[in-house]
Design an enzyme around this catalytic site. Structure first.
Site, PDB file in Angstrom:
ATOM      1  N   TYR A 135       3.261   5.981  13.300  1.00 10.32           N
ATOM      2  CA  TYR A 135       4.099   5.524  12.190  1.00 10.32           C
ATOM      3  C   TYR A 135       5.090   6.598  11.765  1.00 10.32           C
ATOM      4  O   TYR A 135       6.135   6.292  11.186  1.00 10.32           O
ATOM      5  CB  TYR A 135       3.234   5.160  10.972  1.00 10.32           C
ATOM      6  N   ASP A 167     -10.291  -1.210  22.104  1.00 13.77           N
ATOM      7  CA  ASP A 167     -10.331  -2.573  22.654  1.00 13.77           C
ATOM      8  C   ASP A 167     -11.724  -3.168  22.491  1.00 13.77           C
ATOM      9  O   ASP A 167     -11.902  -4.327  22.110  1.00 13.77           O
ATOM     10  CB  ASP A 167      -9.844  -2.614  24.112  1.00 13.77           C
ATOM     11  N   LYS A 177      -8.944   5.644  21.542  1.00 15.07           N
ATOM     12  CA  LYS A 177      -8.660   5.207  22.917  1.00 15.07           C
ATOM     13  C   LYS A 177      -8.706   6.460  23.782  1.00 15.07           C
ATOM     14  O   LYS A 177      -7.731   6.833  24.443  1.00 15.07           O
ATOM     15  CB  LYS A 177      -7.295   4.497  22.967  1.00 15.07           C
ATOM     16  N   ASP A 183      -4.361  -0.403  11.249  1.00 20.15           N
ATOM     17  CA  ASP A 183      -3.496  -1.505  10.810  1.00 20.15           C
ATOM     18  C   ASP A 183      -3.943  -2.801  11.485  1.00 20.15           C
ATOM     19  O   ASP A 183      -4.141  -3.832  10.839  1.00 20.15           O
ATOM     20  CB  ASP A 183      -2.041  -1.181  11.181  1.00 20.15           C
ATOM     21  N   ASP A 197      -6.441  -6.196   9.836  1.00 20.26           N
ATOM     22  CA  ASP A 197      -6.044  -7.612   9.793  1.00 20.26           C
ATOM     23  C   ASP A 197      -7.091  -8.478  10.495  1.00 20.26           C
ATOM     24  O   ASP A 197      -7.434  -9.569  10.031  1.00 20.26           O
ATOM     25  CB  ASP A 197      -4.688  -7.823  10.481  1.00 20.26           C
TER      26      ASP A 197
HETATM   27  C1  IPM Z   1      -0.196  -2.692   6.059  1.00 17.78           C
HETATM   28  C2  IPM Z   1       1.140  -3.261   6.468  1.00 17.78           C
HETATM   29  C3  IPM Z   1       2.129  -2.111   6.618  1.00 17.78           C
HETATM   30  C4  IPM Z   1       1.607  -1.196   7.701  1.00 17.78           C
HETATM   31  C5  IPM Z   1       3.581  -2.541   6.914  1.00 17.78           C
HETATM   32  C6  IPM Z   1       4.111  -3.475   5.849  1.00 17.78           C
HETATM   33  C7  IPM Z   1       4.495  -1.362   7.084  1.00 17.78           C
HETATM   34  O1  IPM Z   1       1.015  -4.000   7.642  1.00 17.78           O
HETATM   35  O2  IPM Z   1      -0.263  -2.069   4.982  1.00 17.78           O
HETATM   36  O3  IPM Z   1      -1.160  -2.862   6.788  1.00 17.78           O
HETATM   37  O4  IPM Z   1       1.848  -1.445   8.894  1.00 17.78           O
HETATM   38  O5  IPM Z   1       0.954  -0.212   7.371  1.00 17.78           O
HETATM   39 MG    MG Z   2      -0.997  -4.233   8.282  1.00 24.52          MG
END
Ligand code: IPM
Ligand code: MG
Length: 349
Positions: free
Chosen positions: A142, A219, A187, A243, A247
């Protein structure tokens, strides 16, 4: 009575709706103790519209001086661009994380039993899941050097020993107060940064003999998260893996609309925000699920405002709301933002 200051960043899309609901809930849960001074600022697309940049120096300075920052969400189609020189809402979020030194991102995933049926995963797989993703937030790909020409591009993923160690330490410390297990995700079969990551985490383990450490390739971790999520306790991992995995883990609770997060540094203001985005498709309709933001505010009360009692009251009120069968749209129900908020306020009363 304790006095605390919180910077509010409603942001874009559904952000203002979920933040507005959350302020009501926090006021009810704290009842003036601590007395919170809220100061609302622009960050994200709304700041680009007014100032031409997603995060101004003034806003960053105000955050530095506050006890905590509560953020809704940023971004939307209005500001989507592939022009590398145009300002992007996400730059505000990344600038805030870097500017406040928020290297540790905590994302707890603990589906309440009332929601076991809402997950796309079968109940017997998710029952008992109580895990915490500890994601590195200010390093790696990032923030590494990047560049592009017309027909090529690159992003680099640098990590130093210190960056890995301070993050892993947060993971081990969190595990001590939980089920005492750390899964370090990397990884290491391919990436040099992952080999450094594994070496540093392994070295640190000696300082936490009561915590069990396992290493897992990313993975494989993605697969294990959906096949046996209840076996995880604390997951420590680098920025991009965290990240993606957070999710994925969100779907264990049935919706990303349920997941809170805290971003913490060595000291100073923490940043609290739902894991979900600005959901431009439903913005302004009053139907967004405010629960992830309410749960983020509970983390804020616990970690930054020294109010664990009020934090527990919000957690309990959200659980009671779900137990009572109240379901926002993302969980297959028809309760709008007002109805969910009122149910939480009712449970608090
Ligand atoms: C998160 C989001 C952010 C990230 C984006 C909006 C930059 O997906 O907080 O997980 O990738 O960190
Ligand atoms: Mg995110």
């Amino acid at each position: 009575m304790a006095q605390k200051s919180v910077v509010l960043m409603p942001g874009d899309g559904i952000g203002p709706e979920v933040v507005g609901a959350t302020v009501e809930v926090v006021e009810a849960a704290t009842a003036g103790d601590p007395a919170i001074t809220w100061s609302e600022v622009l960050m994200g697309g709304c700041s680009i519209d007014v100032h031409g940049t997603a995060l101004t120096d003034e806003v960053l300075a105000e955050c530095r001086a506050a006890d905590a920052v509560l953020l809704g969400a940023v971004g939307g189609p209005k500001w989507d661009t592939t022009d590398p020189d145009a300002p992007r809402p996400e730059q505000g979020l990344l600038g805030l994380r870097a500017g406040l030194g928020l290297f540790a991102n905590l994302r707890p995933v603990k589906p309440p039993p009332a929601l076991y049926g809402a997950s796309p995963l079968r109940e017997e797989r998710i029952a008992g899941t109580d895990l915490l993703v500890v994601r590195e937030l200010t390093g790696g790909i990032y923030f590494g050097e990047r560049g592009r020409t017309d027909d090529s591009a690159y992003d680099t993923c640098p990590y130093s020993r210190d960056e890995v160690e301070r993050l892993a330490r947060r993971g081990f410390e969190a595990a001590r107060g939980r089920r005492a297990k750390v899964t370090s995700v990397d990884k290491a079969n391919v990436l040099e940064t992952s080999r450094l990551w594994r070496e540093v985490v392994s070295g640190l383990a000696a300082e936490y003999p009561e915590v069990e450490l396992e290493h897992m390739l990313v993975d494989n971790a993605a697969m294990q998260l959906v096949s046996r999520p209840a076996d995880f306790d604390v997951i420590v991992t680098e920025n991009l893996f965290g990240d993606i995995l957070s999710d994925e883990a969100a779907m264990i609770t049935g919706s990303i609309g349920m997941l809170p997060s805290a971003s913490l540094g060595a000291a100073g203001a923490g940043l609290y925000e739902p894991v979900h985005g600005s959901a431009p498709d439903i913005a302004g309709q009053g139907i967004a699920n405010p629960i992830a933001t309410c749960l983020s505010a509970a983390m804020m009360l616990r970690y930054s405002l020294d109010a664990p009692g009020a934090a527990a009251r919000i957690d309990d009120a959200v659980a009671a709301t779900l137990d009572a069968g109240v379901r926002p749209r993302d969980l297959g129900g028809d309760a709008d933002t007002r109805a969910v908020t009122d149910a939480i306020l009712g449970a608090l009363a």
